[in-house]
Design an enzyme around this catalytic site. Structure first.
Site, PDB file in Angstrom:
ATOM      1  N   GLU A 142      12.392  -0.029  -2.493  1.00  0.00           N
ATOM      2  CA  GLU A 142      12.971  -0.813  -3.596  1.00  0.00           C
ATOM      3  C   GLU A 142      11.894  -0.941  -4.669  1.00  0.00           C
ATOM      4  O   GLU A 142      10.872  -1.595  -4.447  1.00  0.00           O
ATOM      5  CB  GLU A 142      13.401  -2.193  -3.092  1.00  0.00           C
ATOM      6  CG  GLU A 142      14.705  -2.168  -2.329  1.00  0.00           C
ATOM      7  CD  GLU A 142      15.892  -1.684  -3.142  1.00  0.00           C
ATOM      8  OE1 GLU A 142      15.844  -1.749  -4.392  1.00  0.00           O
ATOM      9  OE2 GLU A 142      16.861  -1.217  -2.530  1.00  0.00           O
TER      10      GLU A 142
ATOM     11  N   CYS B 189      12.087  -8.207 -10.478  1.00  0.00           N
ATOM     12  CA  CYS B 189      12.428  -6.786 -10.628  1.00  0.00           C
ATOM     13  C   CYS B 189      13.799  -6.618 -11.264  1.00  0.00           C
ATOM     14  O   CYS B 189      14.062  -5.621 -11.919  1.00  0.00           O
ATOM     15  CB  CYS B 189      12.394  -6.090  -9.283  1.00  0.00           C
ATOM     16  SG  CYS B 189      13.490  -6.873  -8.088  1.00  0.00           S
TER      17      CYS B 189
HETATM   18  P1  NAD Z   1       2.693  -2.867  -6.455  1.00  0.00           P
HETATM   19  O1  NAD Z   1       3.414  -1.561  -6.368  1.00  0.00           O
HETATM   20  O2  NAD Z   1       1.441  -2.928  -7.230  1.00  0.00           O
HETATM   21  O3  NAD Z   1       2.339  -3.380  -4.974  1.00  0.00           O
HETATM   22  C1  NAD Z   1       3.334  -3.495  -3.978  1.00  0.00           C
HETATM   23  C2  NAD Z   1       2.654  -3.485  -2.622  1.00  0.00           C
HETATM   24  O4  NAD Z   1       2.071  -2.207  -2.401  1.00  0.00           O
HETATM   25  C3  NAD Z   1       1.516  -4.501  -2.482  1.00  0.00           C
HETATM   26  O5  NAD Z   1       1.559  -5.067  -1.191  1.00  0.00           O
HETATM   27  C4  NAD Z   1       0.283  -3.620  -2.639  1.00  0.00           C
HETATM   28  O6  NAD Z   1      -0.869  -4.148  -2.011  1.00  0.00           O
HETATM   29  C5  NAD Z   1       0.746  -2.369  -1.922  1.00  0.00           C
HETATM   30  N1  NAD Z   1      -0.029  -1.144  -2.193  1.00  0.00           N
HETATM   31  C6  NAD Z   1      -0.799  -0.845  -3.264  1.00  0.00           C
HETATM   32  N2  NAD Z   1      -1.349   0.386  -3.107  1.00  0.00           N
HETATM   33  C7  NAD Z   1      -0.892   0.864  -1.926  1.00  0.00           C
HETATM   34  C8  NAD Z   1      -1.086   2.078  -1.212  1.00  0.00           C
HETATM   35  N3  NAD Z   1      -1.870   3.049  -1.657  1.00  0.00           N
HETATM   36  N4  NAD Z   1      -0.448   2.224  -0.021  1.00  0.00           N
HETATM   37  C9  NAD Z   1       0.365   1.257   0.464  1.00  0.00           C
HETATM   38  N5  NAD Z   1       0.568   0.082  -0.160  1.00  0.00           N
HETATM   39  C10 NAD Z   1      -0.048  -0.104  -1.341  1.00  0.00           C
HETATM   40  O7  NAD Z   1       3.786  -3.921  -6.969  1.00  0.00           O
HETATM   41  P2  NAD Z   1       3.551  -5.450  -7.335  1.00  0.00           P
HETATM   42  O8  NAD Z   1       2.743  -5.516  -8.589  1.00  0.00           O
HETATM   43  O9  NAD Z   1       3.105  -6.194  -6.138  1.00  0.00           O
HETATM   44  O10 NAD Z   1       5.055  -5.919  -7.634  1.00  0.00           O
HETATM   45  C11 NAD Z   1       5.705  -5.726  -8.860  1.00  0.00           C
HETATM   46  C12 NAD Z   1       6.575  -4.482  -8.815  1.00  0.00           C
HETATM   47  O11 NAD Z   1       7.495  -4.579  -7.732  1.00  0.00           O
HETATM   48  C13 NAD Z   1       7.435  -4.331 -10.055  1.00  0.00           C
HETATM   49  O12 NAD Z   1       7.459  -2.981 -10.435  1.00  0.00           O
HETATM   50  C14 NAD Z   1       8.821  -4.772  -9.586  1.00  0.00           C
HETATM   51  O13 NAD Z   1       9.894  -4.252 -10.310  1.00  0.00           O
HETATM   52  C15 NAD Z   1       8.816  -4.283  -8.187  1.00  0.00           C
HETATM   53  N6  NAD Z   1       9.806  -5.022  -7.385  1.00  0.00           N
HETATM   54  C16 NAD Z   1      10.958  -4.391  -6.991  1.00  0.00           C
HETATM   55  C17 NAD Z   1      11.931  -5.094  -6.287  1.00  0.00           C
HETATM   56  C18 NAD Z   1      13.227  -4.437  -5.864  1.00  0.00           C
HETATM   57  O14 NAD Z   1      13.980  -5.021  -5.074  1.00  0.00           O
HETATM   58  N7  NAD Z   1      13.544  -3.247  -6.353  1.00  0.00           N
HETATM   59  C19 NAD Z   1      11.720  -6.443  -5.969  1.00  0.00           C
HETATM   60  C20 NAD Z   1      10.539  -7.046  -6.403  1.00  0.00           C
HETATM   61  C21 NAD Z   1       9.577  -6.319  -7.089  1.00  0.00           C
END
Ligand code: NAD
Length: 496
Positions: free
Chosen positions: A257, A291
């Site tokens: 997601e 999001c």
């Molecule tokens: P992000 O992608 O920066 O981080 C998400 C998660 O991934 C965190 O736990 C982070 O530590 C982890 N991560 C980072 N690098 C990684 C790697 N190399 N391998 C595995 N995990 C890794 O996102 P964010 O800043 O925490 O959240 C905001 C984003 O999330 C926005 O783009 C938002 O739209 C999206 N979001 C989507 C939904 C949905 O349901 N579609 C819901 C909420 C947020």
């Protein structure tokens, strides 16, 4: 580790195999309160050895958990529901300290998390198999639904409680074990809090393991771990693509997601009162860090000026400030880099020719050095090439774009690689439905705004917003396997 649910409890441990243990690194990461900018606690800085220990425990515990009768698995989730209610105040306070969520945001998070846990509690008794008639005489085909094994959950910081819950609770209810890696901006409410709650709910050791650490340090190991059978990731599209490719190499199911750039379409005959009520909530709740929030307002030219004026007035009336103040609606952005990115989008959009109607600056808070609060911002005369419109902005920013025909509105709404959510306001329901069908998104809400999540209703993004389904049966399909066992009840007639 103490089991108290306050921000100053001891949170500096991983949760592995039912024990709160220090990280193998011995290092910690500071957690900052975005309202006050004070360091409020510390959490472990995990390393790959912690990750490996978590998966080892998860793999070891899974089989006997899957063998527990449905009533026992449901009971643990029911206990969890009781704890969410019992600790509501404490959890709301944790969300305020950790991610700058207002009390209203905290209550909403708990409501949605409760909805997801409530739905998950029904899964153990609903996991039924089926039979299928056979083309082969004397054969009986039986289909069994079985848990996949170890489910990895990687969650973001914006709504950490309910976004971790929507994957962790159903995965466990279905008989899987879980390794949960929260964001370093929400290590408690997206991670370690789950360890305490599930432990108190009576979950056996090893079924849930929580590893805290930087994505850049341990993320790849988590996403590509050979013991992982499903990777349930919620976060940005950029990180999601990388995580999905690591999961794919390992042949783990990617349930992704990702980001959104959601449109709120308002036609000339729409009820403007309702359209603007929806617009204010959909753009500014939790400072726009959702999001499925409104990223772009696409408004018919005949009502454009009135819409901009009324949206601006409403934005200026919103209570802005520290998330610790009861009445605050627009609190702080999660951290400096996100805040600076928001302000940069606004600045570059104005340079490109848009009009700044209100906002576009930080709001100073008394006693806070370098406030993270950004004033609710409305931009008019926006076109799709401008930075605040073509990027997923994650802040209290409302770019308003005019349109003249229904086809143009649909074209503008679809002028993005994302396809997460959206909304339409139109006086004529037929036109609203035409626009909703034309919008290339996973979810569209007519005469509402795009922020909706109901645990029993399927939720998924398309395009760059994700693959795989969440909620209820859609997520059950992601975390279970259908196993075919056939029984040949009479001798079969083979050709040789
Ligand atoms: P992000 O992608 O920066 O981080 C998400 C998660 O991934 C965190 O736990 C982070 O530590 C982890 N991560 C980072 N690098 C990684 C790697 N190399 N391998 C595995 N995990 C890794 O996102 P964010 O800043 O925490 O959240 C905001 C984003 O999330 C926005 O783009 C938002 O739209 C999206 N979001 C989507 C939904 C949905 O349901 N579609 C819901 C909420 C947020």
């Amino acid at each position: 580790m103490s089991t108290e649910f306050t921000i100053d409890a001891d949170w500096a441990s991983q949760y592995i195999d039912g024990e709160f243990v220090p990280s193998e690194s011995g290092e910690t990461i500071d957690v900052e309160d975005p309202s006050t900018r004070e360091i409020v606690t510390e959490v472990p800085a995990g390393v790959e050895a912690d990750v490996d220990a978590a998966y080892e425990a998860a793999a070891e515990a899974q089989e006997s958990w899957a063998e527990q009768p449905p009533a026992r698995r449901a009971e643990v989730i029911q206990n969890l529901l009781g704890l969410l209610e019992e600790y509501e105040e404490e959890i709301t306070s944790l969300l305020t300290h950790e991610v700058g969520g207002s009390p209203a945001m905290g209550q909403t998070s708990i409501q949605i998390a409760t909805d997801h846990a409530g739905e998950a509690a029904t899964l153990p008794r609903r996991m039924k198999g089926e039979t299928a008639a056979s083309n082969i005489p004397g054969k009986e085909n039986r289909l069994y639904r079985e848990p996949k094994g170890v489910v990895t959950v990687i969650s973001p910081w914006n709504f950490p409680l309910n976004l971790s819950m929507r994957a962790v609770a159903p995965a466990i209810a279905a008989g899987n074990s879980v390794v949960l890696k929260p964001s370093t901006n929400s290590p408690i409410t997206g991670g370690l809090l789950f360890a305490k709650l599930f432990e108190e709910a009576g979950l056996p050791e090893g079924v849930l393991n929580v590893v805290v650490g930087k994505g850049s340090e341990i993320g790849d190991r988590v996403a590509s771990h050979p013991e992982s059978d499903v990777v349930a990731f919620t976060g940005s599209t950029e990180v999601g693509r990388h995580v999905a490719s690591l999961a794919g190499e390992n042949l783990a199911v990617p349930a992704m997601e990702l980001g959104g750039n959601n449109a709120h379409v308002v036609t000339g005959d729409a009820d403007l009162d309702r359209a603007i009520d929806g617009a204010v909530f959909g753009s500014f709740v939790h400072q726009g860090q959702v999001c499925i929030s409104i990223n772009r307002h696409i408004v018919h030219e005949s009502v454009y000026d009135e819409y901009v004026e009324r949206l601006t007035e409403r934005a200026e009336e919103l209570p802005v400030g520290s998330a610790h103040d009861e009445g605050t609606v627009v609190g702080p952005i999660i951290d400096e880099s996100q805040r600076d990115e928001m302000l940069d989008y606004v600045e570059r959009t104005v340079e490109a020719g848009a009009t700044l109607e209100t906002g576009g600056e930080t709001v100073d808070l008394e006693g806070v050095d370098d406030s993270l609060v950004v004033a609710p911002t409305v931009l008019s005369d926006v076109t799709m090439e401008m930075p605040a419109a073509c990027n997923e902005h994650f802040g209290p920013i409302a770019p308003v774009i005019p349109f003249s025909t229904v086809d143009e509105a649909i074209e503008l709404a679809n002028d993005t690689e994302y396809g997460l959510s959206g909304s339409v306001h139109a006086g004529d329901l037929g036109v609203a439905e035409e626009i909703a069908h034309g919008m290339e998104t996973g979810n569209v809400h007519i005469n509402d705004q795009p922020i909706n999540d109901e645990a029993h209703v399927p939720f998924s993004g398309i395009g760059a917003s994700g693959v795989g389904g969440y909620n209820s049966d859609a997520f059950l399909d992601e975390v279970t396997e259908t196993k075919w066992i056939s029984v040949q009840t009479e001798p079969r007639d083979y050709p040789f």
